[in-house]
Design a protein around this motif. Sequence first.
Motif, mmCIF file in Angstrom:
data_model
loop_
_atom_site.group_PDB
_atom_site.id
_atom_site.type_symbol
_atom_site.label_atom_id
_atom_site.label_comp_id
_atom_site.label_asym_id
_atom_site.label_seq_id
_atom_site.Cartn_x
_atom_site.Cartn_y
_atom_site.Cartn_z
ATOM 1 N N LEU A 52 0.946 -1.140 0.094
ATOM 2 C CA LEU A 52 -0.066 -0.100 -0.074
ATOM 3 C C LEU A 52 0.911 1.356 0.071
ATOM 4 O O LEU A 52 1.888 1.280 0.568
ATOM 5 N N PRO A 53 0.224 2.305 -0.597
ATOM 6 C CA PRO A 53 1.059 3.735 -0.590
ATOM 7 C C PRO A 53 1.364 4.203 0.886
ATOM 8 O O PRO A 53 0.182 3.755 1.704
ATOM 9 N N SER B 91 4.837 8.998 -0.294
ATOM 10 C CA SER B 91 3.965 9.771 -1.670
ATOM 11 C C SER B 91 2.781 9.923 -0.969
ATOM 12 O O SER B 91 1.788 9.147 -0.944
ATOM 13 N N GLN B 92 2.467 11.447 -0.530
ATOM 14 C CA GLN B 92 1.248 11.692 0.026
ATOM 15 C C GLN B 92 0.073 11.645 -1.160
ATOM 16 O O GLN B 92 -0.933 11.389 -1.063
ATOM 17 N N SER B 93 0.796 11.969 -2.409
ATOM 18 C CA SER B 93 -0.074 11.860 -3.630
ATOM 19 C C SER B 93 -0.709 10.779 -4.063
ATOM 20 O O SER B 93 -1.695 10.180 -4.291
ATOM 21 N N VAL C 102 15.261 11.791 -5.887
ATOM 22 C CA VAL C 102 14.301 11.845 -6.905
ATOM 23 C C VAL C 102 13.367 10.688 -7.005
ATOM 24 O O VAL C 102 13.889 9.470 -7.217
ATOM 25 N N THR C 103 11.854 11.057 -6.407
ATOM 26 C CA THR C 103 11.097 9.823 -6.471
ATOM 27 C C THR C 103 10.008 9.834 -7.352
ATOM 28 O O THR C 103 9.181 9.004 -7.354
ATOM 29 N N GLY C 104 9.984 10.973 -8.209
ATOM 30 C CA GLY C 104 8.788 10.919 -9.328
ATOM 31 C C GLY C 104 8.842 12.248 -9.906
ATOM 32 O O GLY C 104 9.869 13.002 -9.537
ATOM 33 N N GLN D 42 12.753 14.287 -2.298
ATOM 34 C CA GLN D 42 12.564 13.545 -0.875
ATOM 35 C C GLN D 42 13.963 13.985 -0.125
ATOM 36 O O GLN D 42 15.114 13.224 -0.670
ATOM 37 N N VAL D 43 14.116 14.400 1.096
ATOM 38 C CA VAL D 43 15.190 14.725 1.798
ATOM 39 C C VAL D 43 14.943 13.969 2.980
ATOM 40 O O VAL D 43 14.274 13.823 3.668
#
Length: 545
Positions: free
Chosen positions: A59-60, A65-67, A301-303, A449-450
Amino acid sequence: MTTTAPPRPEAAPTPPARPSAARRLGAFALRQWRRLTAMRTAIVLLFLLALAAIPGSLLPQRSLSQSAVGQYFADHPTLAPVLDRLYLFDVFSSPWFAAVYLLLFVSLIGCVLPRALEHARALHTPPPPAPRRLTRLPDSARLPTPLPPAAALDAVEEELRVRRYRVVRREREGGAELSAEKGLLKETGNLVFHLALVALLLGLAGGKLWGYEGSILVTEGQRFCNAFQQYDTYSAGAMVESGDLSPLCVGLEDFRAEYEQDLTAASFTADVTYGAPGEEGRSTTIGVNDPLRVDGDRVYVTGHGFSPRFTVTLPDGTTFDDVSAPFLPTEQSTMASEGALKLPDLGAGADDQLALQGFFAPTGLVQAGVLTSIDPRPLAPQVAVVAFRGYLGLDSGLPQSVYSLDASQIERGRLAEVGRANLSVGESMTLPDGTTVAFTGYSEFAAVQVSHDPGQLWVLGAAVAVLAGLLGMLLLRRERVFARAAADPGGGTVLDVGALTRGSGDGAPRFAALTDDLRAVLAARAPTRTPPSDGAAPQTGGAPA
């Protein structure tokens, strides 16, 4: 006449005194502690921890990733709230995951530390005496030799020391004996494995307590600094304060996404500048699996996605040039995105505000008046825009998403639709009051993301130690060898040898090799007879191998 006294009644047996409540409570606590610190309990808890981590990978998660979590709520409006109440979108910070984690931690410490103390004593304890009947051991042999008992045991001791056994000789009734053992490192590997597992849990817990993580969408040409107020989503450990964040600013100069022939993403790379606030930034390139590492922070970089640009011209000539907002992808295969652009500062009053809600298609195709995207690459960008005018509710004090409009304002009639159109780059639409909205292009954004995890190196070292301990557990064997030499009434010595092997593998081949070598050594050390000459008495002499 004599009379006898009636028998005295026997006293009733005194019932045993019931233990006090404090003693019963102490006994109950001791039983529960023994159950918790049993190895079986630790294995069960470890299995439960692995089982509990499965929802976190399926699950997200809000921390990543809040989106994606918001999209899951949109796709499953009935199921998502139930899962949210079970903390399945925040698995690794949920109370039940922390409970399993803490119980496993306590169980491992209570199980391993007593074993470590016992093993430390065993390292300084000599091998146990030989059993009375060596023939009952799984591997045993009887080796007759003409050597005296002491010389026979000398040969056995030398052969065992060559094989790195610890050897102890004892004198017992019926003859001398020898005890030898090796493979204590197997138990050492077992303890190293479990202690390293405890260290791994400590490292993970320390990373959670003193670490932090923030995510933000950065459009090309923009920059952000490492301050929790700027992040879209931010989480920090209980020991982290706002002043503990390292001084770091990152700017996104350019973003590139490459795709395979089947339109699956091949790589995401971003050219960034970084440095402390007020300093000239240094340039580098980062990717999904190639983060920026600086001062203990990692920038990933996650997206990625697109930020359509608009130029809004009011009837009085006031122009808002190239205003943009990130549109969040709703379909990763085609990068079709949705978002909203809010313009609250039109200057005509609190209730005279403009908002654009739209659908962006990197490669757009209009079918039956509906815009869709057929390719994730920006080959023919188009946007479907719906314009609203009225009160956006930004100063109401109620939180709302920056990526969408507040539906309650539309339902209450405070926001009214004033126009809609499908626009390609360079096209525009005119609203009833004369306001012009032009689609001027797009920029790409990166989801950055940091992360700061002070326990990362600790976890790496513990993971290496876990692997080393596991190899020691699997490859080493605990072996004991016993030998007893007794004088044979018929002359010479009867040498009984036995072995006991614990661990993986069969000890029979190794014991057979040992007895073969012992036979060869004993035969080489046996005295040789010289034939008599000229009536002289036969002479004997011994020669070492």
